[in-house]
Design an enzyme around this catalytic site. Structure first.
Site, mmCIF file in Angstrom:
data_model
loop_
_atom_site.group_PDB
_atom_site.id
_atom_site.type_symbol
_atom_site.label_atom_id
_atom_site.label_comp_id
_atom_site.label_asym_id
_atom_site.label_seq_id
_atom_site.Cartn_x
_atom_site.Cartn_y
_atom_site.Cartn_z
ATOM 1 N N GLU A 196 23.948 45.076 -17.343
ATOM 2 C CA GLU A 196 24.272 45.398 -18.724
ATOM 3 C C GLU A 196 22.990 45.552 -19.533
ATOM 4 O O GLU A 196 21.951 44.975 -19.200
ATOM 5 C CB GLU A 196 25.138 44.283 -19.330
ATOM 6 N N ASN A 249 36.253 47.339 -21.967
ATOM 7 C CA ASN A 249 35.856 46.012 -21.498
ATOM 8 C C ASN A 249 36.354 44.954 -22.485
ATOM 9 O O ASN A 249 36.216 45.123 -23.704
ATOM 10 C CB ASN A 249 34.334 45.924 -21.392
ATOM 11 N N GLU A 250 36.917 43.893 -21.948
ATOM 12 C CA GLU A 250 37.354 42.742 -22.761
ATOM 13 C C GLU A 250 38.014 43.193 -24.064
ATOM 14 O O GLU A 250 37.611 42.807 -25.168
ATOM 15 C CB GLU A 250 36.171 41.806 -23.033
ATOM 16 N N TYR A 297 34.024 32.552 -16.294
ATOM 17 C CA TYR A 297 32.688 31.991 -16.128
ATOM 18 C C TYR A 297 32.769 30.491 -15.884
ATOM 19 O O TYR A 297 33.668 29.809 -16.383
ATOM 20 C CB TYR A 297 31.823 32.278 -17.358
ATOM 21 N N GLU A 344 33.533 40.123 -13.717
ATOM 22 C CA GLU A 344 32.561 39.228 -14.346
ATOM 23 C C GLU A 344 32.856 37.815 -13.888
ATOM 24 O O GLU A 344 33.913 37.261 -14.213
ATOM 25 C CB GLU A 344 32.589 39.327 -15.879
ATOM 26 N N GLN A 358 24.695 38.267 -13.928
ATOM 27 C CA GLN A 358 24.399 39.682 -13.718
ATOM 28 C C GLN A 358 23.273 39.792 -12.693
ATOM 29 O O GLN A 358 22.770 38.776 -12.237
ATOM 30 C CB GLN A 358 24.042 40.353 -15.025
#
Length: 545
Positions: free
Chosen positions: A65, A212-213, A288, A344, A393
């Site tokens: 990103e 995204n999201e 996460y 992710e 990432q």
């Protein structure tokens, strides 16, 4: 649309039950093994002659990103840099990732994707307009790394492109024209524009993200509102010149099973085994791992034994999330035509002291390595539904493969990188069930059971690869690989560990945590007996008769 509750659906009861049983932020239990062990070693039973679903190589995918030093200073240093590069792309980063057999790379975000307008990143660099990267550091982005630079990186890596489009602030036309620019071969308007910018032949783009999201930084939408937009935008991400696109709808965060249900209700052509689903072919999931709450996620390198076990428990929860989202998907898609894309995942710690808080730079220890190994064990067990996964990432951001020093330019391979390397043999192999039998009851950590041994396995025909993790922070473990169904004619093993659970690599000590040969493997009447050091990851390669 009002804020009233949605009408009941076929799976409402199922989703409610899944959500109700999610552990969430349950109180922390014991910090380590809580029950006395009985006599005898742990055992991992593997039937070598019963291959299961194929473990897609794309489960070992990556994510880059426009965030901190991931792109600029990580992948891209510019042609004038003293660091060896090819058209501005760091040669050593490319070499390191090619060694991993990197299967795909997601770009440009992340939250950045829904602020990114691709036409600002093509043409002469000095003429490209600037923009504000409002999500990550509130810095000015000069768009010097755009579509052509990314696709050049993809080709240098020998990987496949996962391009994430802009739904939050972009238009249907903008997204439609981007896939045309990338993949069309004739003299269409966008193909002609690409040629004027120096690229004659179209590229292959097998994966395209529809925003995204959308529940957060991608527009703060409600599930049903986004599902309608996903259908609309995906319709215009067309297959050009033989380039077949897997369109990936922006899926849920954590345990939001109702979001997954809304997207599954919006998908079509799920009744029969034949034909592709539409208008999107996959949905994503984000989760996460951290040891503390969002406001204070914990330190990457300074943590207690309690935080060690809590982190690993939360990493293991990722598999439970996959299983529960897959259950919702199974209700609408019993033939498993829609892929689940875990694009992710990884650890998210407080940033390193003295660094820009918007750049998300963190160190990477043995603990991060075992977070990765736990994720992969779970991914392997759900290979029938998981299409892809992308760690967050690749360089200098969150749970990175590679860290680069901004002053010296030195490149460091992290413990997580080595887990990817040691597990490379699982890519496109057939999963083998690995049943872990422990002589003690699992510890209860953070409201759920956490066995101290994790394992998974796969086979490619004449070989098999077994991955083993000893989660015990302090004690070595002996286990027996109970190998059934085929003769084992040879074996070799490697181990990844460090002097402590917080051991990590630096430019001064680049191999403090690096794979080494493991000699503590002995023949046993059931197969092999192996000694696992504390806080370690081990792979065993088997030659089969």
């Amino acid at each position: 649309m009002t804020d009233s509750a949605p009408a009941p659906t076929l799976a409402t009861g199922l989703v409610s039950a899944l959500s109700a049983s999610s552990p969430g932020d349950a109180p922390t239990g014991s910090t380590g093994p809580s029950a006395a062990r009985t006599d005898g070693p742990a055992r991992v039973v593997i039937d070598l002659d019963l291959p299961g679903a194929t473990i897609s190589r794309h489960l070992y995918g990556h994510f880059a990103e426009h965030l901190g030093r991931c792109i600029y200073g990580g992948f891209f240093v510019g042609e004038d840099s003293e660091i060896p590069n090819t058209r501005g792309i760091r040669d050593d980063v490319v070499e390191a990732l090619r060694a991993l057999r990197i299967p795909n790379l997601r770009w440009p975000g992340g939250c950045f994707a829904d602020d990114y307008h691709w036409k600002h990143g093509i043409g002469p660099r000095e003429e490209r307009p600037r923009m504000v990267n409002s999500h990550w550091g509130d810095i000015v982005e000069d768009n010097s790394f755009g579509t052509h630079e990314f696709m050049d990186l993809v080709e240098l890596l020998g990987t496949e492109a996962y391009v994430n489009g802009n739904v939050g602030s972009g238009t249907v036309q903008e997204m439609s024209e981007w896939i045309e620019y990338l993949t069309r071969a004739d003299d269409s308007p966008m193909a002609s524009l690409r040629r004027r910018n120096g690229r004659d032949e179209p590229w292959k783009v097998p994966f395209f993200g529809i925003g995204n999201e959308a529940w957060g930084c991608g527009g703060n939408m409600r599930a049903e509102d986004y599902a309608a937009l996903a259908r609309q935008y995906a319709t215009y991400v067309r297959d050009h010149a033989g380039n077949e696109v897997t369109r990936i709808a922006a899926g849920a965060s954590d345990s939001d099973y109702s979001w997954t249900e809304a997207l599954m209700r919006a998908a079509t052509n799920l009744e029969s085994k034949d034909g592709r689903p539409g208008p999107f072919q996959a949905i994503s999931l984000h989760y996460y791992t951290m040891s503390g709450p969002w406001a204070d996620k914990g330190s990457a390198t300074e943590f207690s034994e309690e935080e060690w076990y809590r982190t690993l428990s939360r990493a293991a929860f990722a598999e439970e999330l996959v299983a529960r989202h897959a259950t919702v998907m199974d209700h609408y898609d019993p033939h498993k035509k829609v892929g689940l894309v875990f694009d992710e995942w990884g650890t998210w710690w407080n940033v390193e002291p003295g660094t820009n808080p918007g750049f998300l730079y963190q160190q990477n220890t043995v603990r991060d390595a075992l977070v990765a190994s736990l994720h992969f064990d779970g991914f392997h067990r759900h290979a029938d539904r998981l299409l892809m996964a992308n760690i967050a990432q690749t360089v200098n951001v969150l749970q990175a493969m590679i860290l680069t020093d901004p002053d010296s330019g030195a490149l460091v391979l992290t413990p997580t990188y080595h887990v990817f390397a040691m597990n490379a043999g699982h890519q496109d192999a057939s999963a083998l069930a690995a049943h872990v039998l422990l002589p003690e009851a699992p510890a209860e950590v953070d409201g759920r059971e956490l066995p101290m041994i994790s394992a998974s396995a796969s086979t490619t025909g004449q070989t098999a690869l077994v991955s083993l993790s000893n989660l015990d922070a302090a004690e070595a473990r002996t286990l027996v690989l109970d190998l059934r169904g085929r003769a084992v004619t040879g074996h070799s093993a490697r181990v990844l560990t460090g002097a402590s659970t917080a051991a990590h690599n630096t430019p001064e000590q680049p191999e403090a945590v690096a794979p080494r040969a493991l000699d503590a493997v002995r023949e046993h009447e059931r197969g092999l007996e192996i000694d696992l050091p504390p806080h370690s990851f081990v792979t065993v390669e088997l030659q089969l008769g």
